[in-house]
Scaffold this motif. Structure first.
Motif, mmCIF file in Angstrom:
data_model
loop_
_atom_site.group_PDB
_atom_site.id
_atom_site.type_symbol
_atom_site.label_atom_id
_atom_site.label_comp_id
_atom_site.label_asym_id
_atom_site.label_seq_id
_atom_site.Cartn_x
_atom_site.Cartn_y
_atom_site.Cartn_z
ATOM 1 N N PHE A 1 21.997 10.069 40.273
ATOM 2 C CA PHE A 1 21.069 10.490 41.326
ATOM 3 C C PHE A 1 19.597 10.352 40.942
ATOM 4 O O PHE A 1 18.797 9.840 41.741
ATOM 5 C CB PHE A 1 21.368 11.919 41.756
ATOM 6 N N PRO A 2 19.159 10.796 39.747
ATOM 7 C CA PRO A 2 17.723 10.679 39.438
ATOM 8 C C PRO A 2 17.211 9.241 39.490
ATOM 9 O O PRO A 2 16.139 8.980 40.062
ATOM 10 C CB PRO A 2 17.626 11.282 38.033
ATOM 11 N N ALA A 3 17.951 8.311 38.891
ATOM 12 C CA ALA A 3 17.515 6.910 38.922
ATOM 13 C C ALA A 3 17.549 6.371 40.348
ATOM 14 O O ALA A 3 16.644 5.638 40.772
ATOM 15 C CB ALA A 3 18.397 6.059 38.013
ATOM 16 N N TYR A 4 18.591 6.730 41.082
ATOM 17 C CA TYR A 4 18.683 6.313 42.490
ATOM 18 C C TYR A 4 17.460 6.776 43.266
ATOM 19 O O TYR A 4 16.807 5.990 43.968
ATOM 20 C CB TYR A 4 19.954 6.884 43.116
ATOM 21 N N GLN A 5 17.119 8.042 43.145
ATOM 22 C CA GLN A 5 16.003 8.605 43.897
ATOM 23 C C GLN A 5 14.685 7.940 43.494
ATOM 24 O O GLN A 5 13.852 7.608 44.332
ATOM 25 C CB GLN A 5 15.929 10.113 43.646
ATOM 26 N N GLN A 6 14.506 7.739 42.200
ATOM 27 C CA GLN A 6 13.268 7.128 41.726
ATOM 28 C C GLN A 6 13.087 5.726 42.265
ATOM 29 O O GLN A 6 12.010 5.380 42.794
ATOM 30 C CB GLN A 6 13.268 7.085 40.195
ATOM 31 N N PHE A 7 14.113 4.886 42.171
ATOM 32 C CA PHE A 7 13.950 3.491 42.564
ATOM 33 C C PHE A 7 14.009 3.296 44.077
ATOM 34 O O PHE A 7 13.419 2.343 44.600
ATOM 35 C CB PHE A 7 14.953 2.611 41.833
ATOM 36 N N LEU A 8 14.692 4.190 44.782
ATOM 37 C CA LEU A 8 14.656 4.140 46.242
ATOM 38 C C LEU A 8 13.209 4.217 46.726
ATOM 39 O O LEU A 8 12.781 3.437 47.583
ATOM 40 C CB LEU A 8 15.469 5.298 46.831
ATOM 41 N N HIS A 9 12.448 5.142 46.151
ATOM 42 C CA HIS A 9 11.061 5.330 46.583
ATOM 43 C C HIS A 9 10.103 4.364 45.901
ATOM 44 O O HIS A 9 9.105 3.952 46.504
ATOM 45 C CB HIS A 9 10.650 6.785 46.363
ATOM 46 N N LEU A 10 10.391 3.978 44.667
ATOM 47 C CA LEU A 10 9.542 3.002 43.984
ATOM 48 C C LEU A 10 9.512 1.683 44.742
ATOM 49 O O LEU A 10 8.485 0.990 44.778
ATOM 50 C CB LEU A 10 10.040 2.761 42.557
#
Length: 212
Positions: free
Chosen positions: A88-97
């Protein structure tokens, strides 16, 4: 039925809808011709930018927000790991990045390269925007050196977000992507959902076939 207004960043939404198997229709919006006379679209988004969606009584703009809404409203879906998933953390970061760090900065580079008067194309702000893009791209490159997708082993909506930005940078932003990014894009673009979305978006298909 969900209506998607406009291609461009709307491609992210169309691709997501294809991956989720949801019914929708794409309503073209011609930004180049101007939207001043497009009363139907301006009723949906008076600010006049794309994409936008209408889903029953729900109207939304901003591609990442729309994606999050659709996954929450019509999920659960493996495209969005749950908060307790280690991915989840990587998903959330790159979704918005994909938007905040990559697409937004390269958008201004594209404008300077292709739209600005010749005397203004090498302006300081365009150079700054390119440097912002390149610095954020290092996060993508470093991540993909260890995992096939940005959240880990599985394709997610974060990959839709970032692939769109990389295509924009490569096709119109004058950015040369490295082998890591090229291999990654080959994986994401090989998906059937991507291929179906491309067939739905003829303007985007033509744009990718004729890079600037």
């Amino acid at each position: 039925m969900i209506t998607v207004f406009g291609e461009g960043r709307g491609f992210r939404v169309v691709w997501l809808l294809e991956e989720m198997g949801l019914a929708y229709r794409l309503r073209p919006v011609d930004l180049l011709a101007g939207v001043e006379e497009d009363a139907e679209f301006l009723a949906i988004n008076p600010a006049g930018f794309i994409p936008a969606i209408q889903d029953g009584d729900v109207t939304m703009v901003e591609s990442i927000a729309i994606m999050e809404y659709l996954m929450a409203r019509y999920g659960p879906t493996p495209l969005a790991p749950t908060p307790h998933d280690p991915a989840f953390p990587a998903y959330q970061q790159f979704l918005h990045l994909g938007e905040a760090g990559l697409a937004t900065s390269i958008y201004f580079v594209v404008g300077a390269r292709l739209i600005a008067p010749e005397s203004e194309r090498q302006n300081w702000s365009a150079g700054q925007a390119r440097r912002v893009f390149e610095s954020r791209l290092t996060l993508v490159t470093r991540r993909l050196a260890h995992t096939p997708y940005l959240a880990g082993e599985t394709f997610t909506a974060a990959d839709i977000s970032v692939t769109y930005a990389l295509e924009l940078a490569q096709t119109s932003g004058g950015i040369t992507l490295g082998e890591v990014e090229q291999s990654y894009m080959a994986r994401t673009r090989a998906r059937e959902g991507y291929k179906r979305a491309m067939e739905t978006c003829p303007s985007r298909k033509a744009w990718l076939a004729n890079p600037a």
